[in-house]
Design an enzyme around this catalytic site. Structure first.
Site, PDB file in Angstrom:
ATOM      1  N   SER A  55      34.055  36.857  38.950  1.00  0.00           N
ATOM      2  CA  SER A  55      33.561  37.489  40.181  1.00  0.00           C
ATOM      3  C   SER A  55      32.036  37.406  40.198  1.00  0.00           C
ATOM      4  O   SER A  55      31.407  37.308  39.132  1.00  0.00           O
ATOM      5  CB  SER A  55      33.963  38.963  40.198  1.00  0.00           C
ATOM      6  OG  SER A  55      33.294  39.656  41.234  1.00  0.00           O
TER       7      SER A  55
ATOM      8  N   TYR B 287      34.931  47.342  35.965  1.00  0.00           N
ATOM      9  CA  TYR B 287      35.379  46.062  36.528  1.00  0.00           C
ATOM     10  C   TYR B 287      34.346  44.958  36.294  1.00  0.00           C
ATOM     11  O   TYR B 287      34.685  43.849  35.857  1.00  0.00           O
ATOM     12  CB  TYR B 287      35.636  46.245  38.023  1.00  0.00           C
ATOM     13  CG  TYR B 287      36.002  44.985  38.771  1.00  0.00           C
ATOM     14  CD1 TYR B 287      37.306  44.504  38.774  1.00  0.00           C
ATOM     15  CD2 TYR B 287      35.045  44.271  39.508  1.00  0.00           C
ATOM     16  CE1 TYR B 287      37.651  43.356  39.479  1.00  0.00           C
ATOM     17  CE2 TYR B 287      35.373  43.129  40.211  1.00  0.00           C
ATOM     18  CZ  TYR B 287      36.683  42.671  40.195  1.00  0.00           C
ATOM     19  OH  TYR B 287      37.008  41.523  40.893  1.00  0.00           O
TER      20      TYR B 287
HETATM   21  P1  NAD Z   1      45.158  40.957  45.127  1.00  0.00           P
HETATM   22  O1  NAD Z   1      45.361  42.418  45.043  1.00  0.00           O
HETATM   23  O2  NAD Z   1      45.806  40.254  46.244  1.00  0.00           O
HETATM   24  O3  NAD Z   1      45.586  40.254  43.773  1.00  0.00           O
HETATM   25  C1  NAD Z   1      45.489  40.892  42.527  1.00  0.00           C
HETATM   26  C2  NAD Z   1      46.840  40.811  41.868  1.00  0.00           C
HETATM   27  O4  NAD Z   1      46.738  41.267  40.521  1.00  0.00           O
HETATM   28  C3  NAD Z   1      47.897  41.679  42.502  1.00  0.00           C
HETATM   29  O5  NAD Z   1      48.567  41.021  43.548  1.00  0.00           O
HETATM   30  C4  NAD Z   1      48.830  41.992  41.349  1.00  0.00           C
HETATM   31  O6  NAD Z   1      49.972  41.164  41.396  1.00  0.00           O
HETATM   32  C5  NAD Z   1      48.031  41.605  40.122  1.00  0.00           C
HETATM   33  N1  NAD Z   1      48.012  42.684  39.137  1.00  0.00           N
HETATM   34  C6  NAD Z   1      47.187  43.759  39.094  1.00  0.00           C
HETATM   35  N2  NAD Z   1      47.510  44.545  38.042  1.00  0.00           N
HETATM   36  C7  NAD Z   1      48.546  43.928  37.408  1.00  0.00           C
HETATM   37  C8  NAD Z   1      49.312  44.238  36.256  1.00  0.00           C
HETATM   38  N3  NAD Z   1      49.061  45.330  35.515  1.00  0.00           N
HETATM   39  N4  NAD Z   1      50.330  43.403  35.913  1.00  0.00           N
HETATM   40  C9  NAD Z   1      50.596  42.303  36.643  1.00  0.00           C
HETATM   41  N5  NAD Z   1      49.883  41.947  37.743  1.00  0.00           N
HETATM   42  C10 NAD Z   1      48.874  42.759  38.108  1.00  0.00           C
HETATM   43  O7  NAD Z   1      43.572  40.734  45.161  1.00  0.00           O
HETATM   44  P2  NAD Z   1      42.659  39.427  44.949  1.00  0.00           P
HETATM   45  O8  NAD Z   1      41.337  39.805  45.483  1.00  0.00           O
HETATM   46  O9  NAD Z   1      43.320  38.204  45.414  1.00  0.00           O
HETATM   47  O10 NAD Z   1      42.505  39.386  43.366  1.00  0.00           O
HETATM   48  C11 NAD Z   1      42.672  38.205  42.609  1.00  0.00           C
HETATM   49  C12 NAD Z   1      41.536  38.070  41.624  1.00  0.00           C
HETATM   50  O11 NAD Z   1      40.332  37.834  42.323  1.00  0.00           O
HETATM   51  C13 NAD Z   1      41.295  39.305  40.761  1.00  0.00           C
HETATM   52  O12 NAD Z   1      41.069  38.904  39.424  1.00  0.00           O
HETATM   53  C14 NAD Z   1      40.032  39.882  41.332  1.00  0.00           C
HETATM   54  O13 NAD Z   1      39.309  40.618  40.381  1.00  0.00           O
HETATM   55  C15 NAD Z   1      39.311  38.624  41.753  1.00  0.00           C
HETATM   56  N6  NAD Z   1      38.236  38.814  42.719  1.00  0.00           N
HETATM   57  C16 NAD Z   1      38.494  39.247  43.966  1.00  0.00           C
HETATM   58  C17 NAD Z   1      37.440  39.429  44.843  1.00  0.00           C
HETATM   59  C18 NAD Z   1      37.675  39.912  46.250  1.00  0.00           C
HETATM   60  O14 NAD Z   1      36.686  40.214  46.943  1.00  0.00           O
HETATM   61  N7  NAD Z   1      38.891  40.018  46.720  1.00  0.00           N
HETATM   62  C19 NAD Z   1      36.128  39.159  44.443  1.00  0.00           C
HETATM   63  C20 NAD Z   1      35.895  38.706  43.156  1.00  0.00           C
HETATM   64  C21 NAD Z   1      36.964  38.531  42.298  1.00  0.00           C
END
Ligand code: NAD
Ligand code: MG
Length: 298
Positions: A190, A203
Site C-alpha cells: 500500500s 495497518y
Molecule cells: P476487500 O475487502 O475487497 O478485500 C480484502 C479481502 O481480504 C476480503 O475480501 C477478505 O476476503 C480478505 N480477508 C480479510 N481478512 C481475512 C482473513 N482473516 N482470512 C481470510 N481472508 C481475509 O478490499 P481490497 O481493498 O480489495 O483489499 C485487497 C488488498 O488491497 C488488501 O491487502 C489491502 O490492504 C490492499 N489495499 C487496498 C487499498 C484500498 O484503498 N482499497 C489501498 C492499499 C492497499
C-alpha cells in the site's frame, strides 16, 4: 475503460467521483452492498492469452482488488483458486461464475488465514484442485482505523499482523512446495508503507513489512527463478474502506486528494498483477509498483 481509435485513446467511461454516500458495513463487508458498486472489470476486462494455462491462487479473491485480479487472470487464460472468509460466500459465488464463464477452472476455498494450519491446507487444496500452482497473489488484508495508540488493543494489532503479515509468510512458505521455476509471487502492499496515516498505525506497519518481505524474498528465490513483486495501491473503492477501514467522513471524500480527483476502481489495478505474472516479464523481481491516481510519490 478506454477504447482505441485510429489516432487517439478516449476515456469512454467516467468513474465515480466523491462525494460518496456514507455507508458502513460489518467486517469483512460485501462488494455487492456498496454504493456505487465497484467496477472489478466484470464487463470491461478483455484478455489476450497472456496467462494461458497458468494456475493461480488469490487470497481475498471474492471482492475488491483480488476479485478484479481473478477476473483478469481467468480472461487471460488462467485457472484460479480464490480464498475468502465464509461470510463472503455470496461475493465469492459471483467470482466463481465469472471465472467459469471464461471456460476456466474456479476453485473456492473459504477460511480464515489467521491460522497457520488453514494456510497450509489452503495451498495444498488449491494446488491439488488446480493440478499445480505457478502464480500466488497474497492480497487478503485487514484495515481497521484507530485514532490513537492508546486505544489500539493488542487483539486488533495482532489480528492485523496475522492477516497481513503472518498469513503471507505461511501461505508463501507452503506454496514453495509447488511453485516451479518461472512462477510469480505478487504481494499487495500500500502507499501506507511509505506515507502512513496517523489512524492506520498497525495497518501501515504491516504494509511496510510486506515491502521488506518482497525485496528480501526476491533475493532468496532468484536462484529458483521465482519472481517476487508487490503492488502498492493508493485509494481504491473497495469493501475494506467501508467496513472500518476509514471513518465515515473520509468515506464521503474518498479519493478526493488524488490528483485524478477520485478513488481507483479495482479494474484499474488488475493489469499490474497481470503484467507481474506474465512469463515474458522475466527480469522484474523485488519491485513495488504503485497505483494511486497520480501523486508520483513512489
Ligand atoms: P476487500 O475487502 O475487497 O478485500 C480484502 C479481502 O481480504 C476480503 O475480501 C477478505 O476476503 C480478505 N480477508 C480479510 N481478512 C481475512 C482473513 N482473516 N482470512 C481470510 N481472508 C481475509 O478490499 P481490497 O481493498 O480489495 O483489499 C485487497 C488488498 O488491497 C488488501 O491487502 C489491502 O490492504 C490492499 N489495499 C487496498 C487499498 C484500498 O484503498 N482499497 C489501498 C492499499 C492497499
Ligand atoms: Mg471481500
Amino acid at each position: 475503460m478506454t477504447v482505441q481509435t485510429t489516432n487517439k485513446t478516449l476515456i469512454t467511461e467516467e468513474y465515480p467521483v466523491p462525494p460518496f454516500k456514507k455507508q458502513q458495513q460489518p467486517m469483512p463487508g460485501l462488494a455487492s452492498k456498496m454504493d456505487p458498486r465497484p467496477d472489478h472489470g466484470e464487463t470491461s476486462y478483455r484478455g489476450s492469452g497472456k496467462l494461458t494455462g497458468r494456475k493461480a491462487l488469490i487470497t481475498g479473491g471474492d471482492s475488491g482488488i483480488g476479485r478484479a485480479v481473478a477476473i483478469a487472470y481467468a480472461r487471460e487464460g488462467a485457472d484460479v483458486a480464490i480464498n475468502y472468509l465464509p461470510e463472503e460466500e455470496s461475493d465469492a459465488a459471483e467470482v466463481v461464475q465469472l471465472i467459469e464463464a471464461e471456460g476456466r477452472k474456479a476453485v473456492a476455498i473459504p477460511g480464515d488465514i489467521r491460522s497457520e494450519k488453514f494456510c497450509q491446507e489452503l495451498v495444498k487444496q488449491a494446488a491439488e484442485q488446480l493440478g499445480g500452482l505457478d502464480i500466488l497473489v497474497n492480497n487478503a488484508g485487514r484495515q481497521q482505523f484507530n485514532e490513537s495508540i492508546r486505544t489500539l488493543s493488542t487483539e486488533d494489532f495482532d489480528a492485523t499482523f496475522k492477516t497481513n503479515v503472518y498469513a503471507m509468510f505461511w501461505i508463501t512458505k507452503a506454496a514453495l512446495e509447488y511453485l516451479p521455476a518461472g512462477s510469480s509471487i505478487i504481494n499487495t502492499s500500500s502507499v501506507q508503507a511509505y506515507q502512513p496515516s496517523a489512524i492506520l498505525l498497525d495497518y501501515a506497519q504491516t504494509k511496510a513489512s510486506i515491502v521488506a518481505f518482497t525485496k528480501a524474498l526476491a533475493q532468496q528465490l532468484g536462484k529458483d527463478k521465482i519472481r517476487v513483486n508487490a503492488v502498492a495501491p493508493g485509494p481504491y473503492w473497495t469493501a475494506l474502506q467501508v467496513c472500518g477501514g476509514q471513518p465515515q467522513e473520509k468515506v464521503e471524500k474518498f479519493g478526493e486528494s488524488a490528483p485524478l480527483g477520485r478513488p481507483g476502481q479495482p479494474a484499474e489495478i488488475a493489469p499490474l498483477y497481470v503484467t507481474f505474472a506474465q512469463v515474458n516479464n522475466s527480469f522484474t523481481s523485488g519491485q513495488v509498483w504503485c497505483s494511486d491516481g497520480g501523486t508520483g510519490t513512489l
